[in-house]
Scaffold this motif. Structure first.
Motif, PDB file in Angstrom:
ATOM      1  N   LEU A  24       1.015  -1.244  -0.189  1.00 50.87           N
ATOM      2  CA  LEU A  24       0.033   0.115   0.158  1.00 50.87           C
ATOM      3  C   LEU A  24       0.660   1.189  -0.012  1.00 50.87           C
ATOM      4  N   GLY A  25       1.789   1.196  -0.239  1.00 51.92           N
ATOM      5  CA  GLY A  25       2.745   2.102  -0.047  1.00 51.92           C
ATOM      6  C   GLY A  25       3.277   2.981   1.129  1.00 51.92           C
ATOM      7  N   ILE A  26       2.862   2.223   2.269  1.00 44.05           N
ATOM      8  CA  ILE A  26       3.182   2.974   3.956  1.00 44.05           C
ATOM      9  C   ILE A  26       3.989   2.927   4.538  1.00 44.05           C
ATOM     10  N   ASP A  27       4.746   4.149   5.014  1.00 47.24           N
ATOM     11  CA  ASP A  27       6.286   4.931   4.462  1.00 47.24           C
ATOM     12  C   ASP A  27       6.843   3.701   6.394  1.00 47.24           C
ATOM     13  N   PHE A  28       7.543   3.880   6.053  1.00 48.70           N
ATOM     14  CA  PHE A  28       8.959   2.839   7.057  1.00 48.70           C
ATOM     15  C   PHE A  28       7.829   2.974   8.551  1.00 48.70           C
ATOM     16  N   ALA A  29       8.237   4.386   8.881  1.00 47.57           N
ATOM     17  CA  ALA A  29       8.057   5.229   9.918  1.00 47.57           C
ATOM     18  C   ALA A  29       6.223   4.734  10.344  1.00 47.57           C
ATOM     19  N   THR A  30       6.050   4.629  10.322  1.00 46.32           N
ATOM     20  CA  THR A  30       4.285   4.867   9.913  1.00 46.32           C
ATOM     21  C   THR A  30       4.371   2.753  10.080  1.00 46.32           C
ATOM     22  N   ARG A  31       4.606   2.094   9.570  1.00 47.02           N
ATOM     23  CA  ARG A  31       4.706   1.225   9.534  1.00 47.02           C
ATOM     24  C   ARG A  31       5.119  -0.040  10.720  1.00 47.02           C
ATOM     25  N   LYS A  32       5.919   1.473  11.081  1.00 44.94           N
ATOM     26  CA  LYS A  32       6.420   0.318  12.430  1.00 44.94           C
ATOM     27  C   LYS A  32       5.755   0.772  13.718  1.00 44.94           C
ATOM     28  N   ILE A  33       4.940   1.947  14.117  1.00 42.81           N
ATOM     29  CA  ILE A  33       4.267   2.045  14.843  1.00 42.81           C
ATOM     30  C   ILE A  33       2.629   1.049  14.005  1.00 42.81           C
ATOM     31  N   ALA A  34       2.431   0.784  12.757  1.00 45.92           N
ATOM     32  CA  ALA A  34       1.263   0.264  12.868  1.00 45.92           C
ATOM     33  C   ALA A  34       1.129  -1.309  13.406  1.00 45.92           C
ATOM     34  N   LYS A  35       2.673  -1.994  13.456  1.00 46.81           N
ATOM     35  CA  LYS A  35       3.225  -2.883  13.621  1.00 46.81           C
ATOM     36  C   LYS A  35       2.500  -3.263  14.842  1.00 46.81           C
ATOM     37  N   MET A  36       3.312  -2.735  15.655  1.00 47.85           N
ATOM     38  CA  MET A  36       2.853  -3.232  17.027  1.00 47.85           C
ATOM     39  C   MET A  36       0.922  -3.294  17.692  1.00 47.85           C
ATOM     40  N   LEU A  37       0.390  -2.135  16.773  1.00 43.64           N
ATOM     41  CA  LEU A  37      -0.839  -2.166  17.188  1.00 43.64           C
ATOM     42  C   LEU A  37      -1.515  -3.024  17.577  1.00 43.64           C
ATOM     43  N   LYS A  38      -2.182  -4.032  18.299  1.00 42.85           N
ATOM     44  CA  LYS A  38      -3.451  -4.932  18.620  1.00 42.85           C
ATOM     45  C   LYS A  38      -5.115  -4.033  18.180  1.00 42.85           C
ATOM     46  N   PRO A  39      -5.480  -3.759  17.335  1.00 43.79           N
ATOM     47  CA  PRO A  39      -6.103  -2.845  17.039  1.00 43.79           C
ATOM     48  C   PRO A  39      -7.945  -3.841  16.890  1.00 43.79           C
ATOM     49  N   GLN A  40      -8.887  -3.212  17.716  1.00 37.53           N
ATOM     50  CA  GLN A  40     -10.043  -3.448  18.197  1.00 37.53           C
ATOM     51  C   GLN A  40     -11.434  -3.549  17.077  1.00 37.53           C
ATOM     52  N   LYS A  41     -11.810  -4.270  16.663  1.00 36.13           N
ATOM     53  CA  LYS A  41     -12.694  -3.632  15.378  1.00 36.13           C
ATOM     54  C   LYS A  41     -14.420  -4.719  16.823  1.00 36.13           C
ATOM     55  N   VAL A  42     -14.715  -2.981  16.152  1.00 34.47           N
ATOM     56  CA  VAL A  42     -16.583  -3.222  16.557  1.00 34.47           C
ATOM     57  C   VAL A  42     -17.566  -2.879  15.806  1.00 34.47           C
ATOM     58  N   ILE A  43     -18.189  -4.601  15.547  1.00 30.21           N
ATOM     59  CA  ILE A  43     -19.054  -4.757  14.493  1.00 30.21           C
ATOM     60  C   ILE A  43     -20.772  -4.651  14.554  1.00 30.21           C
ATOM     61  N   LYS A  44     -21.831  -4.263  14.200  1.00 30.04           N
ATOM     62  CA  LYS A  44     -22.349  -3.871  14.057  1.00 30.04           C
ATOM     63  C   LYS A  44     -23.520  -4.490  12.850  1.00 30.04           C
ATOM     64  N   GLN A  45     -24.302  -4.927  13.127  1.00 31.11           N
ATOM     65  CA  GLN A  45     -24.436  -5.530  11.935  1.00 31.11           C
ATOM     66  C   GLN A  45     -26.215  -5.860  11.523  1.00 31.11           C
ATOM     67  N   ASP A  46     -27.094  -4.696  10.808  1.00 34.34           N
ATOM     68  CA  ASP A  46     -28.263  -5.613  10.678  1.00 34.34           C
ATOM     69  C   ASP A  46     -28.495  -6.138   9.312  1.00 34.34           C
ATOM     70  N   GLY A  47     -28.623  -7.492   9.347  1.00 34.49           N
ATOM     71  CA  GLY A  47     -29.042  -8.034   8.236  1.00 34.49           C
ATOM     72  C   GLY A  47     -27.411  -7.127   7.107  1.00 34.49           C
ATOM     73  N   ASP A  48     -27.857  -7.017   6.006  1.00 38.03           N
ATOM     74  CA  ASP A  48     -26.973  -6.961   5.195  1.00 38.03           C
ATOM     75  C   ASP A  48     -26.374  -4.793   5.366  1.00 38.03           C
ATOM     76  N   SER A  49     -26.489  -4.189   6.571  1.00 39.81           N
ATOM     77  CA  SER A  49     -26.131  -3.026   6.847  1.00 39.81           C
ATOM     78  C   SER A  49     -24.696  -3.148   7.146  1.00 39.81           C
ATOM     79  N   PHE A  50     -23.784  -2.935   7.090  1.00 43.98           N
ATOM     80  CA  PHE A  50     -22.632  -3.207   8.194  1.00 43.98           C
ATOM     81  C   PHE A  50     -22.373  -1.402   8.525  1.00 43.98           C
ATOM     82  N   HIS A  51     -21.764  -1.631  10.068  1.00 37.33           N
ATOM     83  CA  HIS A  51     -20.880  -0.346  10.575  1.00 37.33           C
ATOM     84  C   HIS A  51     -19.724  -1.225  10.746  1.00 37.33           C
TER      85      HIS A  51
END
Ligand code: ECB
Length: 134
Positions: A24-51
């Motif tokens: 994706l062309g993400i720069d080195f400094a950003t990648r270094k930070i990003a790969k340390m992250l443990k993201p959380q995903k909050v999914i709200k689904q109403d049938g075929d509608s997603f958040h």
């Protein structure tokens, strides 16, 4: 009745996130930070509608869509490239094709046992993420 992805999910593994970010062309400094992250995903689904809200201590990303309806995605805070995105059901998998500057871009979500899986694709790179319920 489609599968229900609703819930709060914590990242437990993140295979080849580096390769995906390089594609994706993400720069080195950003990648270094990003790969340390443990993201959380909050999914709200109403049938075929997603958040889908992906949050971390560094950046957040919110995506709202309806299955089968193409939309403009801005990838703000990620690579910031605009694309046209379309999410469809392939059996019980949720498949997104992100058409734009980057070839073969998209992702797939599915449930396996108690785990939420996400495969992120860009060019020749595949990142595999697994989440567990918070
Ligand atoms: C938002 C948390 C991650 C922040 C990473 C920050 C900088 C790295 C920049 C670009 C990397 C590309 C993607 C980051 C990986 C995950 C974010 C959401 C991926 C995604 O599109 O998930 C879909 C499917 O759940 C919903 O948007």
């Amino acid at each position: 009745m489609p599968v229900d992805f609703s819930g709060t999910w914590n990242l437990v593994s993140n295979d080849n996130f580096e390769g995906y970010m390089v594609a994706l062309g993400i720069d080195f400094a950003t990648r270094k930070i990003a790969k340390m992250l443990k993201p959380q995903k909050v999914i709200k689904q109403d049938g075929d509608s997603f958040h889908v809200h992906t949050t971390s201590s560094f950046r957040d990303y919110l995506l709202e869509f309806k299955v089968g309806e193409e939309f403009e995605e801005d990838n703000k805070g990620l690579d910031n490239r605009k694309c046209k995105s379309l999410v469809t059901w392939e059996n019980d998998k949720l498949v997104c094709v992100q058409t734009g500057e980057k070839k073969n871009r998209g992702w797939t979500h599915w449930l396996e046992g108690d785990d939420l899986h996400l495969e992120l694709r860009c060019e020749n790179q595949v990142c595999r993420q697994v989440f567990k319920r918070a």
